[in-house]
Design a protein around this motif. Structure first.
Motif, PDB file in Angstrom:
ATOM      1  N   HIS A  34       0.796  -1.288   0.064  1.00  0.00           N
ATOM      2  CA  HIS A  34       0.140  -0.082   0.104  1.00  0.00           C
ATOM      3  C   HIS A  34       0.940   1.023   0.017  1.00  0.00           C
ATOM      4  CE1 HIS A  34      -3.617   2.623   0.874  1.00  0.00           C
ATOM      5  NE2 HIS A  34      -2.562   3.112   1.848  1.00  0.00           N
ATOM      6  N   GLU A  35       1.967   1.289   0.955  1.00  0.00           N
ATOM      7  CA  GLU A  35       2.767   2.244   0.793  1.00  0.00           C
ATOM      8  C   GLU A  35       3.595   2.708  -0.203  1.00  0.00           C
ATOM      9  OE1 GLU A  35       6.767   3.772   3.306  1.00  0.00           O
ATOM     10  OE2 GLU A  35       5.272   2.598   4.642  1.00  0.00           O
ATOM     11  N   LEU A  36       4.077   1.590  -1.243  1.00  0.00           N
ATOM     12  CA  LEU A  36       4.521   1.602  -2.363  1.00  0.00           C
ATOM     13  C   LEU A  36       3.694   2.400  -3.489  1.00  0.00           C
ATOM     14  CD1 LEU A  36       6.949  -1.267  -2.197  1.00  0.00           C
ATOM     15  CD2 LEU A  36       7.800   0.879  -2.420  1.00  0.00           C
ATOM     16  N   GLN A  37       2.239   1.650  -3.291  1.00  0.00           N
ATOM     17  CA  GLN A  37       1.202   2.095  -4.145  1.00  0.00           C
ATOM     18  C   GLN A  37       0.938   3.575  -4.116  1.00  0.00           C
ATOM     19  OE1 GLN A  37      -1.705  -0.720  -3.312  1.00  0.00           O
ATOM     20  NE2 GLN A  37      -1.345  -1.840  -5.180  1.00  0.00           N
ATOM     21  N   ASN A  38       0.966   4.036  -2.814  1.00  0.00           N
ATOM     22  CA  ASN A  38       0.591   5.458  -2.654  1.00  0.00           C
ATOM     23  C   ASN A  38       1.924   6.497  -3.203  1.00  0.00           C
ATOM     24  OD1 ASN A  38      -1.472   5.118  -1.244  1.00  0.00           O
ATOM     25  ND2 ASN A  38      -0.810   5.403   0.640  1.00  0.00           N
ATOM     26  N   THR A  41       1.481   6.564  -7.055  1.00  0.00           N
ATOM     27  CA  THR A  41       0.390   7.418  -7.343  1.00  0.00           C
ATOM     28  C   THR A  41       0.650   8.962  -7.349  1.00  0.00           C
ATOM     29  OG1 THR A  41      -1.209   5.801  -6.762  1.00  0.00           O
ATOM     30  CG2 THR A  41      -1.879   8.136  -6.685  1.00  0.00           C
ATOM     31  N   GLU A  42       1.487   9.271  -5.798  1.00  0.00           N
ATOM     32  CA  GLU A  42       2.393  10.464  -5.967  1.00  0.00           C
ATOM     33  C   GLU A  42       3.054  11.028  -6.969  1.00  0.00           C
ATOM     34  OE1 GLU A  42       3.820  10.708  -1.874  1.00  0.00           O
ATOM     35  OE2 GLU A  42       1.930  10.329  -0.993  1.00  0.00           O
ATOM     36  N   LEU A  43       4.029  10.078  -7.341  1.00  0.00           N
ATOM     37  CA  LEU A  43       5.115  10.277  -8.575  1.00  0.00           C
ATOM     38  C   LEU A  43       4.363  10.520  -9.845  1.00  0.00           C
ATOM     39  CD1 LEU A  43       7.930   7.960  -7.642  1.00  0.00           C
ATOM     40  CD2 LEU A  43       7.983  10.431  -7.652  1.00  0.00           C
ATOM     41  N   TYR A  44       3.366   9.806 -10.058  1.00  0.00           N
ATOM     42  CA  TYR A  44       2.440   9.918 -11.241  1.00  0.00           C
ATOM     43  C   TYR A  44       1.832  11.429 -11.224  1.00  0.00           C
ATOM     44  CZ  TYR A  44       2.640   5.349 -13.587  1.00  0.00           C
ATOM     45  OH  TYR A  44       2.920   4.281 -14.189  1.00  0.00           O
ATOM     46  N   ALA A  45       1.270  11.815  -9.927  1.00  0.00           N
ATOM     47  CA  ALA A  45       0.714  13.083 -10.012  1.00  0.00           C
ATOM     48  C   ALA A  45       1.695  14.168 -10.333  1.00  0.00           C
ATOM     49  CB  ALA A  45       0.077  13.168  -8.561  1.00  0.00           C
ATOM     50  N   GLU A  46       2.884  14.060  -9.697  1.00  0.00           N
ATOM     51  CA  GLU A  46       3.973  15.051  -9.900  1.00  0.00           C
ATOM     52  C   GLU A  46       4.327  15.219 -11.322  1.00  0.00           C
ATOM     53  OE1 GLU A  46       6.135  18.335  -8.886  1.00  0.00           O
ATOM     54  OE2 GLU A  46       4.743  17.363  -7.683  1.00  0.00           O
TER      55      GLU A  46
END
Length: 96
Positions: A34-38, A41-46
């Protein structure tokens, strides 16, 4: 946010349980995943933010939807602040 709270709770609980327990191992593996998926997702958003800054106008439909979401977000924030002010006023009136 709820998932972050849940993940933190699971990590905290697993520290009190035997580390060789299969359920603890499962919780830890799920929490790590879950932590790695978050993080992903944060990197994709950036990446998306950076791409939009550099290539404005390249994705007109998505940019339009983003502006609509941002406007709705501003309205929701203003609504939340209004409710918080009303709650504070009500609590102050009850104290008096």
């Amino acid at each position: 946010m709820t998932n972050d709270l849940f993940g933190g709770l699971m990590k905290g609980l697993s520290s009190f349980m035997p580390q060789d327990d299969p359920d603890v191992k499962l919780m830890k593996a799920q929490s790590d995943l879950h932590e790695l998926q978050n993080q992903e997702t944060e990197l994709y958003a950036e990446i998306g933010k950076q791409s939009l800054l550099r290539n404005s106008g390249q994705f007109p439909e998505l940019e339009s939807r983003l502006k609509l979401v941002q406007a709705n977000l501003s309205e929701a924030q203003a609504g939340l602040e209004a409710v918080q002010r009303e709650k504070t006023k009500t609590e102050q009136a009850q104290r008096q």
